[in-house]
Design a protein around this motif. Sequence first.
Motif, PDB file in Angstrom:
ATOM      1  N   GLY A   5       0.806  -1.209   0.000  1.00 54.05           N
ATOM      2  CA  GLY A   5       0.000   0.000   0.000  1.00 54.05           C
ATOM      3  C   GLY A   5       0.836   1.253   0.000  1.00 54.05           C
ATOM      4  O   GLY A   5       2.006   1.250   0.381  1.00 54.05           O
ATOM      5  N   HIS A   6       0.199   2.325  -0.411  1.00 55.51           N
ATOM      6  CA  HIS A   6       0.814   3.646  -0.444  1.00 55.51           C
ATOM      7  C   HIS A   6       0.103   4.542   0.562  1.00 55.51           C
ATOM      8  O   HIS A   6      -1.123   4.583   0.594  1.00 55.51           O
ATOM      9  CB  HIS A   6       0.694   4.226  -1.857  1.00 55.51           C
ATOM     10  CG  HIS A   6       1.106   5.650  -1.947  1.00 55.51           C
ATOM     11  ND1 HIS A   6       0.202   6.669  -2.063  1.00 55.51           N
ATOM     12  CD2 HIS A   6       2.334   6.226  -1.926  1.00 55.51           C
ATOM     13  CE1 HIS A   6       0.843   7.817  -2.107  1.00 55.51           C
ATOM     14  NE2 HIS A   6       2.139   7.583  -2.030  1.00 55.51           N
ATOM     15  N   SER A   7       0.851   5.218   1.411  1.00 54.27           N
ATOM     16  CA  SER A   7       0.322   6.182   2.371  1.00 54.27           C
ATOM     17  C   SER A   7      -0.728   5.512   3.259  1.00 54.27           C
ATOM     18  O   SER A   7      -0.409   4.553   3.958  1.00 54.27           O
ATOM     19  CB  SER A   7      -0.225   7.398   1.622  1.00 54.27           C
ATOM     20  OG  SER A   7      -0.557   8.438   2.498  1.00 54.27           O
ATOM     21  N   ASN A   8      -1.973   5.973   3.227  1.00 54.96           N
ATOM     22  CA  ASN A   8      -3.034   5.356   4.024  1.00 54.96           C
ATOM     23  C   ASN A   8      -3.158   3.878   3.679  1.00 54.96           C
ATOM     24  O   ASN A   8      -3.409   3.030   4.554  1.00 54.96           O
ATOM     25  CB  ASN A   8      -4.342   6.108   3.793  1.00 54.96           C
ATOM     26  CG  ASN A   8      -5.568   5.487   4.441  1.00 54.96           C
ATOM     27  OD1 ASN A   8      -6.595   5.358   3.780  1.00 54.96           O
ATOM     28  ND2 ASN A   8      -5.490   5.128   5.704  1.00 54.96           N
ATOM     29  N   GLY A   9      -2.924   3.524   2.421  1.00 55.04           N
ATOM     30  CA  GLY A   9      -2.922   2.119   2.014  1.00 55.04           C
ATOM     31  C   GLY A   9      -1.763   1.348   2.623  1.00 55.04           C
ATOM     32  O   GLY A   9      -1.864   0.151   2.880  1.00 55.04           O
TER      33      GLY A   9
END
Length: 159
Positions: free
Chosen positions: A139-143
């Motif tokens: 995931g990226h950031s919040n992910g």
Amino acid sequence: VMTTRFLVLAVLLLSACEPAAPPEPATVVVGGDRPANLVIPGGIADGESVPLIVTMHGYTGNASQIDSYFGMSEQVQERGFALLLPNGLVDDEGDTFWEATDWCCGFNEPDEVDDVAYLSALVEEARQHVDVSTVIAFGHSNGGFMAYRLACEEAAGVS
């Protein structure tokens, strides 16, 4: 003369045959009320297992954006993995998010949404379409927060 006719006929027949097209990945929609795309490499042999990468976008993003940014669905066939592209929920401002942790983007009451259960159910549904050897949360950031939570809770058998 007879040999020449057979040779010409054989050449004509062979030229009519086109080489087989390389296998293409297939996309299956899973998830029911919260649909997600599952991209499966084409040409998987019976009994062949592949890794499954669950890819989660950041706050305000979506599955299509993160896939476009990292180009993961373009690599499914060449690298031999399946790809799951879910979307988070939508907040009051119309932005997407994952109910990951208290520190990142939890906009609902604590027990109102269980994204770990949602993502785990997607993985189980994906297993109905492809033999999964291992699950990788990305995931990226919040992910990224959601990937970390998913990995920790699934490893501990929480969900």
